[in-house]
Scaffold this motif. Structure first.
Motif, short mmCIF file in Angstrom:
data_model
loop_
_atom_site.label_atom_id
_atom_site.label_comp_id
_atom_site.label_asym_id
_atom_site.label_seq_id
_atom_site.Cartn_x
_atom_site.Cartn_y
_atom_site.Cartn_z
N LEU A 4 0.98 -6.01 10.30
CA LEU A 4 1.00 -7.19 11.16
C LEU A 4 2.35 -7.87 11.05
O LEU A 4 3.10 -7.65 10.10
CB LEU A 4 -0.10 -8.17 10.73
N ARG A 5 2.66 -8.74 11.97
CA ARG A 5 3.93 -9.48 11.91
C ARG A 5 4.05 -10.29 10.61
O ARG A 5 5.13 -10.45 10.08
CB ARG A 5 4.07 -10.41 13.10
N SER A 6 2.92 -10.77 10.12
CA SER A 6 2.94 -11.60 8.91
C SER A 6 2.93 -10.78 7.62
O SER A 6 3.06 -11.33 6.53
CB SER A 6 1.73 -12.54 8.92
N ASP A 7 2.78 -9.45 7.71
CA ASP A 7 2.68 -8.60 6.53
C ASP A 7 4.06 -8.28 5.95
O ASP A 7 4.99 -7.96 6.69
CB ASP A 7 2.00 -7.27 6.85
N ASN A 8 4.15 -8.33 4.63
CA ASN A 8 5.34 -7.89 3.92
C ASN A 8 5.29 -6.37 3.82
O ASN A 8 4.31 -5.81 3.32
CB ASN A 8 5.37 -8.55 2.54
N LEU A 9 6.34 -5.69 4.30
CA LEU A 9 6.35 -4.23 4.32
C LEU A 9 6.21 -3.65 2.92
O LEU A 9 5.45 -2.70 2.71
CB LEU A 9 7.62 -3.71 5.00
N GLN A 10 6.92 -4.21 1.93
CA GLN A 10 6.85 -3.67 0.57
C GLN A 10 5.44 -3.78 0.01
O GLN A 10 4.96 -2.88 -0.68
CB GLN A 10 7.84 -4.39 -0.35
N THR A 11 4.74 -4.86 0.31
CA THR A 11 3.36 -5.03 -0.15
C THR A 11 2.47 -3.93 0.41
O THR A 11 1.64 -3.35 -0.30
CB THR A 11 2.83 -6.42 0.24
N LEU A 12 2.66 -3.60 1.69
CA LEU A 12 1.86 -2.53 2.30
C LEU A 12 2.25 -1.16 1.74
O LEU A 12 1.38 -0.30 1.54
CB LEU A 12 2.03 -2.54 3.82
N GLN A 13 3.52 -0.95 1.48
CA GLN A 13 3.95 0.32 0.89
C GLN A 13 3.36 0.48 -0.51
O GLN A 13 2.92 1.58 -0.88
CB GLN A 13 5.47 0.39 0.86
N ASP A 14 3.29 -0.61 -1.28
CA ASP A 14 2.67 -0.56 -2.60
C ASP A 14 1.17 -0.24 -2.47
O ASP A 14 0.61 0.50 -3.28
CB ASP A 14 2.85 -1.89 -3.33
N LYS A 15 0.54 -0.80 -1.44
CA LYS A 15 -0.88 -0.53 -1.20
C LYS A 15 -1.09 0.95 -0.88
O LYS A 15 -2.04 1.57 -1.37
CB LYS A 15 -1.36 -1.41 -0.05
N MET A 16 -0.18 1.54 -0.10
CA MET A 16 -0.29 2.95 0.22
C MET A 16 -0.15 3.81 -1.04
O MET A 16 -0.88 4.79 -1.21
CB MET A 16 0.76 3.35 1.26
N LEU A 17 0.76 3.42 -1.94
CA LEU A 17 0.90 4.14 -3.21
C LEU A 17 -0.35 3.99 -4.06
O LEU A 17 -0.77 4.94 -4.74
CB LEU A 17 2.14 3.67 -3.96
N GLU A 18 -0.96 2.80 -4.02
CA GLU A 18 -2.22 2.59 -4.75
C GLU A 18 -3.31 3.52 -4.20
O GLU A 18 -4.09 4.09 -4.97
CB GLU A 18 -2.65 1.13 -4.63
N TYR A 19 -3.35 3.68 -2.89
CA TYR A 19 -4.31 4.63 -2.30
C TYR A 19 -4.08 6.04 -2.84
O TYR A 19 -5.03 6.71 -3.25
CB TYR A 19 -4.16 4.67 -0.77
N LEU A 20 -2.82 6.49 -2.83
CA LEU A 20 -2.54 7.84 -3.32
C LEU A 20 -2.93 8.00 -4.78
O LEU A 20 -3.51 9.02 -5.17
CB LEU A 20 -1.05 8.17 -3.14
N GLN A 21 -2.61 7.00 -5.61
CA GLN A 21 -2.95 7.07 -7.03
C GLN A 21 -4.46 7.09 -7.24
O GLN A 21 -4.94 7.59 -8.26
CB GLN A 21 -2.32 5.89 -7.77
N SER A 22 -5.21 6.58 -6.28
CA SER A 22 -6.68 6.57 -6.38
C SER A 22 -7.31 7.82 -5.79
O SER A 22 -8.52 7.98 -5.88
CB SER A 22 -7.24 5.33 -5.68
N GLY A 23 -6.51 8.69 -5.16
CA GLY A 23 -7.04 9.95 -4.66
C GLY A 23 -7.00 10.15 -3.16
O GLY A 23 -7.43 11.19 -2.67
N VAL A 24 -6.51 9.18 -2.39
CA VAL A 24 -6.37 9.37 -0.95
C VAL A 24 -5.41 10.53 -0.72
O VAL A 24 -4.36 10.62 -1.35
CB VAL A 24 -5.86 8.07 -0.27
N ARG A 25 -5.79 11.43 0.17
CA ARG A 25 -5.00 12.65 0.38
C ARG A 25 -3.94 12.51 1.46
O ARG A 25 -2.91 13.18 1.43
CB ARG A 25 -5.95 13.80 0.71
N LEU A 26 -4.20 11.64 2.47
CA LEU A 26 -3.26 11.47 3.57
C LEU A 26 -3.38 10.04 4.06
O LEU A 26 -4.50 9.53 4.23
CB LEU A 26 -3.59 12.45 4.71
N GLY A 27 -2.24 9.39 4.28
CA GLY A 27 -2.25 8.02 4.78
C GLY A 27 -1.12 7.79 5.75
O GLY A 27 -0.02 8.33 5.58
N TRP A 28 -1.40 6.98 6.77
CA TRP A 28 -0.39 6.61 7.75
C TRP A 28 -0.24 5.10 7.75
O TRP A 28 -1.22 4.37 7.90
CB TRP A 28 -0.80 7.06 9.16
#
Length: 195
Positions: free
Chosen positions: A126-150
Motif C-alpha cells: 500500500l502507499r502507506s506501507d514501508n517497503l523494508q517492513t514488507l520485505q522482512d515479512k516476506m523473509l519471515e514467510y520463507l523462514q516459516s516454510g512458504v515455498r513461493l511468494g510475490w
C-alpha cells in the motif's frame, strides 16, 4: 446509549500474549486486523483503500480460478491469519495451501488460526506501507516454510519473487509470473499498476 470510540494505545513492544490470549484478543476486536511478528510484537494493520482492495481481490481471484480448476489446494483471503511455525501470526493478502497439508490439520486447527505456513503467498504494498517492513515479512514467510511468494510494489512498478534458498528476484512490470512447481500450470499476466 452513545458508543465512545477511543484510539488503541498499548505499548506493543512490551506485551506478550500466549497463542490463546492472542486468539481471544483478535476475537474480541473483530474491527481490527492484528498480526504478530516472530518476536511476538503486535502489529495493527490499517484497512485498505478501494484501489488496493480491488487489486488484492483481482490477484486472489486469479489464484482462486486456477485452484477451482485444479482442486490442488485451498485459497485464503487477507482475513485469514496463519500461526506460522516460525512464531509469527500473519495474514497474507492472498494465500494458498496444498490440499494434503490442509487436510492433515484437525477440524479445530482449521477453525482457529491454522498452525501452518502457506505454500504460496501474495503481499501487495500500500502507499502507506514501508517497503523494508514488507520485505522482512516476506523473509519471515520463507523462514516459516512458504515455498513461493510475490510482493507487488505498485509504487515502483515491480514485483519481487521470493523462493526457498534462492536470492530474491525483482522484475519490472508488465511481466508474466509462473506458479512454478508450487502452483503447477498457473500463469499470471501482470500489467502496469494504474493510480
Amino acid at each position: 446509549m452513545t458508543l465512545l470510540t477511543l484510539p488503541l494505545k498499548v505499548n506493543l513492544d512490551r506485551v506478550q500474549f500466549t497463542d490463546e490470549q492472542f486468539y481471544q484478543l483478535c476475537l474480541s476486536n473483530p474491527e481490527l486486523t492484528i498480526e504478530r511478528d516472530a518476536e511476538g510484537r503486535l502489529i495493527v494493520m490499517s484497512p485498505v483503500g478501494g484501489d488496493s482492495g480491488s487489486c488484492e481481490m483481482d490477484l486472489g481471484g486469479e489464484v482462486y480460478i486456477w485452484n477451482r480448476q485444479t482442486q490442488l489446494g485451498k485459497v485464503f483471503s487477507s482475513s485469514t491469519l496463519f500461526k506460522l511455525p516460525g512464531g509469527g501470526s500473519r495474514s497474507p493478502d492472498v494465500a494458498w495451501v496444498e490440499l494434503s497439508r490442509w487436510e492433515a490439520l484437525t477440524p479445530e486447527q482449521r477453525q482457529k488460526f491454522p498452525p501452518i505456513a502457506p505454500d504460496f503467498v501474495i503481499e501487495l504494498r500500500l502507499r502507506s506501507d514501508n517497503l523494508q517492513t514488507l520485505q522482512d515479512k516476506m523473509l519471515e514467510y520463507l523462514q516459516s516454510g512458504v515455498r513461493l511468494g510475490w510482493l507487488f510494489n505498485p509504487q515502483n512498478q515491480q514485483v519481487e519473487i521470493y523462493r526457498q534458498e534462492q536470492t530474491k528476484e525483482v522484475r519490472s512490470l508488465p511481466t508474466q509470473l509462473s506458479g512454478e512447481d508450487v502452483l503447477p500450470g498457473f500463469v499470471l499476466e501482470v500489467p502496469l499498476f494504474t493510480d
